[in-house]
Scaffold this motif. Structure first.
Motif, short mmCIF file in Angstrom:
data_model
loop_
_atom_site.label_atom_id
_atom_site.label_comp_id
_atom_site.label_asym_id
_atom_site.label_seq_id
_atom_site.Cartn_x
_atom_site.Cartn_y
_atom_site.Cartn_z
N PRO A 25 5.65 -0.04 10.98
CA PRO A 25 6.99 -0.17 10.40
C PRO A 25 7.03 -1.17 9.25
N GLY A 26 7.73 -0.79 8.19
CA GLY A 26 7.86 -1.66 7.03
C GLY A 26 8.25 -0.88 5.81
N MET A 27 7.61 -1.21 4.68
CA MET A 27 7.92 -0.58 3.41
C MET A 27 6.66 -0.12 2.69
N LEU A 28 6.73 1.08 2.16
CA LEU A 28 5.76 1.52 1.17
C LEU A 28 6.37 1.14 -0.17
N ILE A 29 5.64 0.38 -0.97
CA ILE A 29 6.14 -0.09 -2.25
C ILE A 29 5.23 0.44 -3.35
N LEU A 30 5.75 1.38 -4.13
CA LEU A 30 5.04 1.88 -5.30
C LEU A 30 5.50 1.00 -6.46
N VAL A 31 4.56 0.39 -7.17
CA VAL A 31 4.92 -0.60 -8.17
C VAL A 31 4.24 -0.31 -9.51
N CYS A 32 4.99 -0.59 -10.59
CA CYS A 32 4.50 -0.35 -11.95
C CYS A 32 4.83 -1.56 -12.81
N VAL A 76 1.22 -0.06 -3.50
CA VAL A 76 0.39 0.90 -4.22
C VAL A 76 0.79 0.89 -5.69
N SER A 77 -0.18 0.71 -6.56
CA SER A 77 0.07 0.74 -8.00
C SER A 77 0.36 2.17 -8.43
N GLN A 78 1.42 2.34 -9.24
CA GLN A 78 1.76 3.68 -9.71
C GLN A 78 2.35 3.62 -11.11
N PHE A 79 1.47 3.74 -12.11
CA PHE A 79 1.90 3.65 -13.51
C PHE A 79 2.85 4.77 -13.90
N THR A 80 2.89 5.85 -13.14
CA THR A 80 3.75 6.98 -13.49
C THR A 80 5.23 6.63 -13.33
N LEU A 105 -0.99 -8.07 -12.63
CA LEU A 105 0.36 -8.20 -12.10
C LEU A 105 0.50 -7.52 -10.74
N TYR A 106 -0.18 -6.42 -10.55
CA TYR A 106 -0.19 -5.74 -9.25
C TYR A 106 -0.73 -6.67 -8.17
N GLU A 107 -1.86 -7.30 -8.44
CA GLU A 107 -2.47 -8.24 -7.49
C GLU A 107 -1.56 -9.44 -7.27
N HIS A 108 -0.94 -9.93 -8.34
CA HIS A 108 -0.05 -11.09 -8.24
C HIS A 108 1.18 -10.75 -7.39
N PHE A 109 1.73 -9.56 -7.58
CA PHE A 109 2.88 -9.11 -6.79
C PHE A 109 2.53 -9.04 -5.31
N ALA A 110 1.39 -8.45 -4.98
CA ALA A 110 0.96 -8.35 -3.58
C ALA A 110 0.79 -9.74 -2.97
N GLN A 111 0.19 -10.66 -3.72
CA GLN A 111 0.00 -12.02 -3.22
C GLN A 111 1.34 -12.73 -3.06
N ALA A 112 2.27 -12.50 -3.97
CA ALA A 112 3.59 -13.13 -3.87
C ALA A 112 4.29 -12.68 -2.59
N LEU A 113 4.15 -11.41 -2.21
CA LEU A 113 4.71 -10.94 -0.94
C LEU A 113 4.04 -11.65 0.24
N ARG A 124 -5.90 0.96 -4.01
CA ARG A 124 -6.95 0.51 -4.92
C ARG A 124 -6.50 0.82 -6.34
N PHE A 125 -6.31 -0.21 -7.12
CA PHE A 125 -5.82 -0.05 -8.49
C PHE A 125 -6.70 0.92 -9.27
N GLY A 126 -6.07 1.89 -9.91
CA GLY A 126 -6.77 2.84 -10.76
C GLY A 126 -7.47 3.97 -10.04
N ALA A 127 -7.45 3.96 -8.72
CA ALA A 127 -8.14 5.00 -7.96
C ALA A 127 -7.24 6.22 -7.77
N ASP A 128 -7.86 7.35 -7.50
CA ASP A 128 -7.13 8.55 -7.09
C ASP A 128 -6.89 8.39 -5.59
N MET A 129 -5.63 8.18 -5.23
CA MET A 129 -5.29 7.84 -3.85
C MET A 129 -4.46 8.94 -3.20
N ALA A 130 -4.64 9.12 -1.91
CA ALA A 130 -3.78 9.98 -1.11
C ALA A 130 -2.91 9.06 -0.27
N VAL A 131 -1.61 9.12 -0.51
CA VAL A 131 -0.66 8.25 0.20
C VAL A 131 0.10 9.10 1.21
#
Length: 147
Positions: A25-32, A76-80, A105-113, A124-131
């Protein structure tokens, strides 16, 4: 920064057939990240998300935050999320931050949380991911630090 939040009962991210991040339980956070963003922007977004009251209290009202419930975040990083669809049928992504800046910034955001006592898993930043996710509610919000 832009973020799409989904309240989930569970979520995971898989790369090359291997689960690399998984939460209950929690949040999936797609971030750009956007070009004008900096560390302060990432920290402000993390603080806002940690305090958003998206989880049900004993009366069934959305009155509790991620921190209050002890929920986790899958980031999860999502530039789209920076897509420009104003011209033609093919989205443009020139409004997204350059990859090096976005990764930082993606890494910094995750660490800030994490610094706000939120358990965090990441993609994984830049990877083809299945979410995969089970959206709880469904509850889905769009946040943009620009507005």
């Amino acid at each position: 920064m832009r973020a799409l939040l989904q309240r989930v009962s569970e979520a995971s991210v898989t790369v090359d057939g291997t689960v690399i991040g998984q939460i209950g339980p929690g949040m999936l956070i797609l971030v750009c990240a956007m070009p004008e963003d900096d560390a302060a922007t990432a920290e402000a977004l993390a603080l806002k998300i940690s305090k958003l009251r998206l989880f049900s209290d004993a009366d069934g009202k959305m009155n509790l935050s991620l921190v209050q419930t002890g929920g986790a975040a899958l980031v999860v990083s999502q530039f789209t999320l920076a897509a420009d669809t104003s011209r033609g049928n093919r989205p443009g992504f020139s409004q997204a931050a350059a990859p090096e800046q976005a990764h930082t910034l993606y890494e910094h955001f995750a660490q800030a949380l994490r610094d706000l006592s939120v358990p965090v898993e990441t993609g994984r930043f830049g990877a083809d991911m299945a979410v995969a996710l089970v959206n709880d509610g469904p509850v889905t919000l769009w946040l943009d630090t620009e507005s």
